[in-house]
Motif scaffolding. Structure first.
Motif, PDB file in Angstrom:
ATOM      1  N   TYR A 176      38.181  39.026  45.437  1.00  0.00           N
ATOM      2  CA  TYR A 176      38.053  38.864  46.883  1.00  0.00           C
ATOM      3  C   TYR A 176      38.892  37.685  47.353  1.00  0.00           C
ATOM      4  CZ  TYR A 176      36.102  37.634  51.432  1.00  0.00           C
ATOM      5  OH  TYR A 176      35.951  37.314  52.759  1.00  0.00           O
ATOM      6  N   SER A 177      39.696  37.941  48.355  1.00  0.00           N
ATOM      7  CA  SER A 177      40.502  36.900  48.990  1.00  0.00           C
ATOM      8  C   SER A 177      40.222  36.934  50.487  1.00  0.00           C
ATOM      9  CB  SER A 177      41.996  37.142  48.731  1.00  0.00           C
ATOM     10  OG  SER A 177      42.794  36.352  49.592  1.00  0.00           O
ATOM     11  N   THR A 178      39.998  35.768  51.063  1.00  0.00           N
ATOM     12  CA  THR A 178      39.712  35.723  52.499  1.00  0.00           C
ATOM     13  C   THR A 178      40.894  36.208  53.328  1.00  0.00           C
ATOM     14  OG1 THR A 178      40.416  33.400  52.526  1.00  0.00           O
ATOM     15  CG2 THR A 178      38.055  33.834  52.272  1.00  0.00           C
ATOM     16  N   GLU A 179      42.096  36.162  52.743  1.00  0.00           N
ATOM     17  CA  GLU A 179      43.295  36.575  53.479  1.00  0.00           C
ATOM     18  C   GLU A 179      43.741  37.994  53.149  1.00  0.00           C
ATOM     19  OE1 GLU A 179      46.297  33.726  52.666  1.00  0.00           O
ATOM     20  OE2 GLU A 179      45.257  32.063  53.646  1.00  0.00           O
ATOM     21  N   HIS A 180      43.278  38.528  52.012  1.00  0.00           N
ATOM     22  CA  HIS A 180      43.780  39.830  51.572  1.00  0.00           C
ATOM     23  C   HIS A 180      42.697  40.884  51.379  1.00  0.00           C
ATOM     24  CE1 HIS A 180      46.909  36.907  50.460  1.00  0.00           C
ATOM     25  NE2 HIS A 180      47.760  37.893  50.649  1.00  0.00           N
ATOM     26  N   GLY A 181      41.440  40.489  51.471  1.00  0.00           N
ATOM     27  CA  GLY A 181      40.370  41.461  51.324  1.00  0.00           C
ATOM     28  C   GLY A 181      39.878  41.597  49.894  1.00  0.00           C
ATOM     29  N   MET A 182      39.424  42.790  49.541  1.00  0.00           N
ATOM     30  CA  MET A 182      38.814  43.048  48.237  1.00  0.00           C
ATOM     31  C   MET A 182      39.573  44.136  47.489  1.00  0.00           C
ATOM     32  SD  MET A 182      36.277  42.487  46.061  1.00  0.00           S
ATOM     33  CE  MET A 182      34.808  41.805  46.865  1.00  0.00           C
ATOM     34  N   GLU A 189      32.392  38.045  54.122  1.00  0.00           N
ATOM     35  CA  GLU A 189      31.365  38.206  53.093  1.00  0.00           C
ATOM     36  C   GLU A 189      30.206  39.050  53.613  1.00  0.00           C
ATOM     37  OE1 GLU A 189      30.124  34.561  51.287  1.00  0.00           O
ATOM     38  OE2 GLU A 189      31.817  34.616  49.886  1.00  0.00           O
ATOM     39  N   ARG A 190      29.937  38.973  54.904  1.00  0.00           N
ATOM     40  CA  ARG A 190      28.883  39.806  55.481  1.00  0.00           C
ATOM     41  C   ARG A 190      29.230  41.287  55.334  1.00  0.00           C
ATOM     42  NH1 ARG A 190      24.761  39.408  59.288  1.00  0.00           N
ATOM     43  NH2 ARG A 190      23.677  41.401  59.291  1.00  0.00           N
ATOM     44  N   GLN A 191      30.495  41.609  55.558  1.00  0.00           N
ATOM     45  CA  GLN A 191      30.932  42.991  55.390  1.00  0.00           C
ATOM     46  C   GLN A 191      30.876  43.412  53.920  1.00  0.00           C
ATOM     47  OE1 GLN A 191      34.700  42.321  57.437  1.00  0.00           O
ATOM     48  NE2 GLN A 191      34.118  43.809  59.020  1.00  0.00           N
ATOM     49  N   LEU A 192      31.160  42.460  53.016  1.00  0.00           N
ATOM     50  CA  LEU A 192      31.053  42.765  51.591  1.00  0.00           C
ATOM     51  C   LEU A 192      29.614  43.098  51.220  1.00  0.00           C
ATOM     52  CD1 LEU A 192      33.334  40.076  49.883  1.00  0.00           C
ATOM     53  CD2 LEU A 192      33.854  42.473  50.346  1.00  0.00           C
ATOM     54  N   GLU A 193      28.672  42.347  51.787  1.00  0.00           N
ATOM     55  CA  GLU A 193      27.259  42.613  51.520  1.00  0.00           C
ATOM     56  C   GLU A 193      26.872  44.002  52.010  1.00  0.00           C
ATOM     57  OE1 GLU A 193      25.226  39.417  53.374  1.00  0.00           O
ATOM     58  OE2 GLU A 193      25.764  37.946  51.830  1.00  0.00           O
ATOM     59  N   ASP A 194      27.428  44.397  53.159  1.00  0.00           N
ATOM     60  CA  ASP A 194      27.149  45.738  53.683  1.00  0.00           C
ATOM     61  C   ASP A 194      27.695  46.825  52.754  1.00  0.00           C
ATOM     62  OD1 ASP A 194      25.910  44.635  55.879  1.00  0.00           O
ATOM     63  OD2 ASP A 194      27.689  44.749  57.164  1.00  0.00           O
ATOM     64  N   LEU A 195      28.725  46.463  51.973  1.00  0.00           N
ATOM     65  CA  LEU A 195      29.322  47.409  51.032  1.00  0.00           C
ATOM     66  C   LEU A 195      28.625  47.380  49.671  1.00  0.00           C
ATOM     67  CD1 LEU A 195      33.113  46.840  51.809  1.00  0.00           C
ATOM     68  CD2 LEU A 195      31.736  48.842  52.414  1.00  0.00           C
TER      69      LEU A 195
END
Length: 214
Positions: free
Chosen positions: A75-81, A105-111
């Protein structure tokens, strides 16, 4: 017959030890963007769970993982996952596409990703094994210290020119802690200032109390 039985026990113990050591795999990963440039400070997730492992300025990370690990994600804050299925490789490579979706990170939790991480000083001992070496673990555990390779400096003025702290492993003084596997650590405590006066002038640069699992 007695000696044969003892020999059998020794061999069995050795094989069990080898089996336990093979449960962990040393891996190295490199993370690149769509233009082939390294991505620094990208965070490694193992089986959708956040670790403390991050890439350096060359986009490289090194760590040990269980041979039961199914997926690795970066995970990169600039490039995503980015995620790949792990099949026991000792070297992995992640290349982000030129066009990418940035996720919070909130969106990651949703995933379905677990983004919980412990702050410095509050790392759960069950996650010590996430670290590649004892120095990486200490760097993440404590504030007010500087770790450069195998050199540790506790911020604050010591009484001598030498800034090397004192190390005690299971209450015994040691010159180096390089031999310690983070997975074998039960607890680490740092004493400094007045708390370290018990060790006299030798503790002026800080004292690390390390206890290993029995």
């Amino acid at each position: 017959m007695k000696y044969l039985f003892i020999f059998f026990l020794l061999i069995s113990g050795f094989l069990q030890s080898q089996r336990r050591s093979s449960d962990k795999i040393h891996i190295e990963g490199i993370i690149l963007d769509g233009f082939g440039s390294p991505i620094k400070r990208a965070i490694l997730y193992k089986d959708s769970v956040k670790t403390f492992v991050q890439t350096n300025k060359k986009g490289v990370f090194k760590t040990k993982i269980s041979n039961q690990t199914k997926t690795l994600s970066i995970y990169s804050t600039e490039h995503g996952m980015a995620t790949l299925f792990y099949n026991g490789e000792e070297r992995v490579e992640f290349v982000f596409p030129k066009e990418h979706i940035v996720l919070t990170e909130r969106q990651l939790e949703d995933l379905g990703f677990n983004t919980t991480a412990y702050r410095k000083g509050t790392i759960d001992p069950s996650r010590f094994e996430d670290y590649a070496d004892i120095y990486q673990l200490i760097r993440e555990m404590f504030t007010g210290i500087v770790v450069n390779g195998s050199d540790i400096v506790v911020r604050g003025k010591g009484s001598f020119g030498d800034t090397t702290p004192l190390f005690l492993v299971d209450d015994s003084f040691v010159q180096s802690i390089s031999f310690i596997n983070p997975a074998e650590v039960k607890s680490i405590k740092l004493l400094k200032g007045e708390d370290a006066t018990l060790y006299g002038s030798r503790g002026a640069n800080g004292v690390f109390l390390i206890y290993l699992k029995k």
